[in-house]
Design a protein around this motif. Structure first.
Motif, short mmCIF file in Angstrom:
data_model
loop_
_atom_site.label_atom_id
_atom_site.label_comp_id
_atom_site.label_asym_id
_atom_site.label_seq_id
_atom_site.Cartn_x
_atom_site.Cartn_y
_atom_site.Cartn_z
N ALA A 177 0.84 -1.20 0.00
CA ALA A 177 0.00 0.00 0.00
C ALA A 177 0.87 1.24 0.00
N PRO A 178 0.43 2.30 -0.64
CA PRO A 178 1.18 3.56 -0.55
C PRO A 178 1.15 4.09 0.88
N THR A 179 2.17 4.83 1.24
CA THR A 179 2.18 5.48 2.55
C THR A 179 1.52 6.85 2.42
N VAL A 180 0.81 7.25 3.45
CA VAL A 180 0.11 8.53 3.46
C VAL A 180 0.46 9.28 4.73
N ARG A 181 0.78 10.56 4.58
CA ARG A 181 0.99 11.44 5.74
C ARG A 181 0.06 12.64 5.60
N GLU A 189 0.39 13.90 1.77
CA GLU A 189 1.50 13.34 1.00
C GLU A 189 1.26 11.84 0.83
N LEU A 190 1.32 11.38 -0.39
CA LEU A 190 1.17 9.95 -0.69
C LEU A 190 2.38 9.50 -1.49
N THR A 191 2.97 8.37 -1.08
CA THR A 191 4.15 7.84 -1.76
C THR A 191 3.93 6.35 -2.05
N GLY A 192 4.18 5.95 -3.28
CA GLY A 192 4.04 4.56 -3.66
C GLY A 192 4.93 4.24 -4.84
N THR A 193 4.84 3.03 -5.35
CA THR A 193 5.62 2.61 -6.51
C THR A 193 4.69 2.10 -7.60
N ILE A 194 4.88 2.63 -8.79
CA ILE A 194 4.09 2.24 -9.95
C ILE A 194 4.93 1.30 -10.81
#
Length: 265
Positions: free
Chosen positions: A52-56, A85-90
């Motif tokens: 899952a993407p991380t969310v702050r 802020e959302l960080t993930g990998t596509i």
């Protein structure tokens, strides 16, 4: 934007979504963080393509009015009501030109769904979306090509969402387009109105999108700011803002809009 057609999943296509589609994303915690707000435009550490993407989340409060955006964004006004802020990998095998072409395909966002916290249901988020040849709702045109985004880094598009209803013109600026990195910003170029109220001034809603090539594909970071030029109505339900960010991520990653569970139930 960076996605396959909703029911297409080919390992030879731009997005290698086969594994991602088989792995449901767990719900994401959205408690406001006590960490300092971001000051960089780099992606930084990113979860794997199957996680899952991380969310702050940062809410208005002490020092929020004085926050200075990273200079690389080009945002000149300080402060925020909400930062997400959302960080993930596509998992993508496309090069920069292929990703830029997908970013320019703004018409593909029509019908995008998100989880509505107030309705407790999946709802259509983007009712209409079209590229524009100028900042005029009547100047509709086909999607932007990669070449157009590079040669004319500032472009405009129009969208109508399920809450505001009235079309809003957005400005998209390409900041970087390198073989291993893409960065762009989006902001509302016209005010957002609902009935007789202006709920967000022009430039009050801004987002930074950064993609950096990694081993698994492209690490993606979204930083979304609801600025001080917006009414409290816009920020009264931060979970909704998180779910909108998650909808964009799923759209970019080629994941189904309504994959359970929602990011913020």
């Amino acid at each position: 934007m960076i996605r396959l057609p909703r029911h297409a999943c080919s390992c030879g296509a731009l997005l290698l979504c086969c594994l991602a589609l088989a792995t449901p994303l767990p719900a994401t915690a959205v408690e406001p963080t006590t960490e300092p707000p971001p000051v960089s435009c780099d992606v930084g550490p990113a979860p794997s393509a199957t996680a899952a993407p991380t969310v702050r989340l940062w809410m208005e409060g002490e020092d929020a009015d004085d926050w200075i955006p990273p200079p690389c964004t080009g945002w000149t006004e300080p402060g925020y009501r909400v930062l997400v802020e959302l960080t993930g990998t596509i998992p993508a095998d496309g090069d920069t030109d292929a990703l830029l072409a997908q970013l320019g395909a703004v018409s593909g966002m029509r019908g995008l769904k998100y989880w509505s916290v107030s309705d407790q249901a999946w709802q259509i988020l983007v009712i209409d979306s079209s590229a524009l040849s100028s900042p005029d709702d009547e100047a509709r045109r086909g999607d932007f090509t990669a070449e157009e985004l590079v040669s004319e880094p500032e472009q405009y598009f129009v969208q109508a969402d399920n809450r505001a209803g009235n079309p809003v013109i957005y400005r998209m600026r390409l900041l970087e387009a390198k073989p291993d990195r893409i960065a762009l910003t989006v902001e509302n170029a016209t005010p957002i109105r609902k009935l007789f109220l202006t709920i967000a001034d022009a430039g009050a809603l801004q987002s930074l999108h950064v993609l950096e090539r990694r081993e698994e594909g492209w690490a993606y970071r979204l930083l979304s700011r609801t600025g001080l030029g917006s009414m409290g109505l816009v920020t009264s339900q931060p979970e909704s803002l998180v779910n909108r960010a998650a909808a964009l991520y799923r759209h970019f990653a080629g994941l189904p809009d309504t994959m359970e569970p929602p990011a913020a139930p």
